[in-house]
Design an enzyme around this catalytic site. Structure first.
Site, PDB file in Angstrom:
ATOM      1  CG  ASP A   1     -29.186 -25.464 -31.670  1.00  0.00           C
ATOM      2  OD1 ASP A   1     -29.277 -24.238 -31.833  1.00  0.00           O
ATOM      3  OD2 ASP A   1     -30.061 -26.138 -31.079  1.00  0.00           O
TER       4      ASP A   1
ATOM      5  CG  ASP B   1     -33.564 -24.232 -32.849  1.00  0.00           C
ATOM      6  OD1 ASP B   1     -32.486 -24.594 -32.357  1.00  0.00           O
ATOM      7  OD2 ASP B   1     -34.629 -24.222 -32.205  1.00  0.00           O
TER       8      ASP B   1
ATOM      9  CG  ASP C   1     -32.837 -23.382 -29.180  1.00  0.00           C
ATOM     10  OD1 ASP C   1     -31.861 -24.061 -29.564  1.00  0.00           O
ATOM     11  OD2 ASP C   1     -33.910 -23.909 -28.804  1.00  0.00           O
TER      12      ASP C   1
ATOM     13  CB  SER D   1     -33.553 -28.275 -31.622  1.00  0.00           C
ATOM     14  OG  SER D   1     -32.730 -27.484 -30.806  1.00  0.00           O
TER      15      SER D   1
END
Length: 447
Positions: free
Chosen positions: A242, A244, A246, A101
């Site tokens: 960010d 990834d 999400d 993440s």
């Protein structure tokens, strides 16, 4: 439940430290066995972000899944919400995202999604954990039943079309100059292209991943470069994802940050006016600002709070029939469209409001004045400082002092040996005194 491997968001840690090829292989085998249900040919989709260690973990996961007879579809670099969406739309039994993440490149992680695209429940994670510590040699597939693996093309286009369909067909982003920061991460291809297709004038930064620069001085955890670029180019808005994708943080035309609480306020009020809120309420965590709660109450919208973690937000949303939830960090869940946080789709909802109101982002995205909020972390080596009598006494005293004029939250981190002390209230000095008193007691207990 005490868990050895899974934290609040999958398994995460230092690549080649906690997250080794051996662990990834075992996760593939264990998760593959848990999700083999029925006689059909089982399949798993695997996406990843842009970390150097992604190659190593992806290969080990493929070995694990194929060794228990699951076919593997490799997506390459894709946002986490895209992996969740594709898990369901491609009728896979399981989805995997290789990502840590918003962490820097040294870390990596493994996030798992069930066949409907939702993150796994505690019970299912517990089943997988039990298998991770067992020998699985006798449960491997026979030679003729081993799985196959292949890379698939066209998945970027599928996600772009999915994201575009979350907006009204007639809505265009024409006339908007948008700076997007993809954190040198998983969204570096799909998001700039989708924005351009929607009509925006797009300037992209953080779109040159090299395996090492994911989240490094860029993205939603370090939006300073985005703020500078927005001011420099006189853009209308900045979008920071960010690694990834999400979560999302926005920047207005002045370069000022817009956090997840303000995004929730914008979307909640807009959806209520349009009759799109499933219920007169939204779900957030204990970290959301009291200012958001007061603003929503004035709009006739209830704020329900959960523990920290987007999975808990989603569980509460599903249980209560709510279709909007999120966190101050920018994890925004729009369950009409997605089964997990989707930073880009959340940003699109805000852009739709900006286009509808034809007002500057600084006006659209300033729905309430946040109350002063103080957050301090206390690191400890061992033991349970929260069980200390002096610490308990300090917390009780703090709650009494803030009674009716603020909130106090003291909790252990789900990912590291840290205790987080958060206080907020109308009187900043009072909040600081309360937080400092508790931090001092925790420091002595930790020592």
């Amino acid at each position: 439940m005490s868990r050895k491997y899974f934290g609040t968001d999958g398994i995460r840690g230092l690549a080649n430290g906690l997250i080794t090829p051996e662990l990834a292989l075992k996760v593939g085998q264990a998760a593959g066995l848990v999700f083999q249900r029925g006689e059909h040919r089982h399949r798993v989709v695997i996406g990843k972000d842009t970390r150097l260690s992604g190659y190593m973990i992806e290969t080990a996961l493929v070995a694990g899944f194929t060794s228990v007879g699951m076919d593997v579809l490799l997506l390459g670099p894709m946002p986490t919400p895209a992996v969740a969406m594709l898990t369901k739309s491609m009728r896979a039994d399981l989805g995997v995202m290789i990502s840590a993440s918003h962490n820097l490149f040294e870390d990596n992680g493994i996030k798992l999604f069930g066949p409907q695209g939702f993150k796994l429940s505690d019970d299912v994670e517990k089943q997988i954990e039990q298998l991770l510590d067992e020998s699985l040699d006798r449960r491997l597939a026979q030679s003729a039943s081993l799985g196959r693996a292949r890379r698939i093309d066209g998945v970027h286009d599928r996600y772009i079309e999915f994201a575009k369909r979350t907006l009204p067909r007639e809505l265009s982003l024409e006339g908007l100059r948008v700076v997007v920061d993809c954190a040198n991460g998983a969204a570096y291809k799909v998001v700039p292209e989708a924005l351009w297709e929607l009509g925006a004038d797009v300037i992209s930064i953080g779109v040159e991943p090299d395996g090492f620069n994911i989240n490094k001085e860029c993205g939603s955890t370090a939006p300073e470069a985005l703020s500078r670029k927005v001011r420099e180019l006189r853009a209308d808005i900045g979008i920071a994802l960010d690694g990834d994708a999400d979560r999302v943080i926005l920047v207005d035309e002045r370069g000022h940050l817009v956090d997840g609480d303000q995004l929730l306020a914008v979307i909640a009020q807009s959806w209520k006016e349009d009759g799109r809120l499933a219920k007169p309420g939204i779900v957030a965590t204990v970290m959301s600002n009291l200012g958001l709660e007061r603003f929503l109450n004035e709009q006739g919208i209830e704020l329900l709070r959960t523990p920290v973690g987007d999975r808990y937000v989603l569980e509460r949303m599903l249980a209560g029939g709510y279709n909007l939830g999120g966190e101050p960090s920018g994890h925004i869940i729009l369950s009409d469209y997605a089964t997990t946080g989707d930073g880009f789709v959340a940003a699109l909802q805000v852009l739709a409001v900006v286009q509808k109101l034809r007002r500057p982002v600084s006006e659209v995205c300033r729905r309430f004045d946040p109350l002063p909020q103080i957050l301090k972390n206390v690191r400890y080596r061992s033991g349970k400082p929260l069980d200390n009598a002096d610490v308990k006494s300090a917390i009780d005293a703090g709650e009494k002092r803030l009674n009716g004029h603020g909130r106090l939250l003291v909790r252990s981190s789900g990912t590291e040996p840290v205790i987080r002390v958060m206080g907020e209230g109308d009187d900043r000095r009072l909040v600081e005194e309360v937080v400092d008193h508790i931090v001092s007691a925790l420091g002595q207990a930790a020592a």
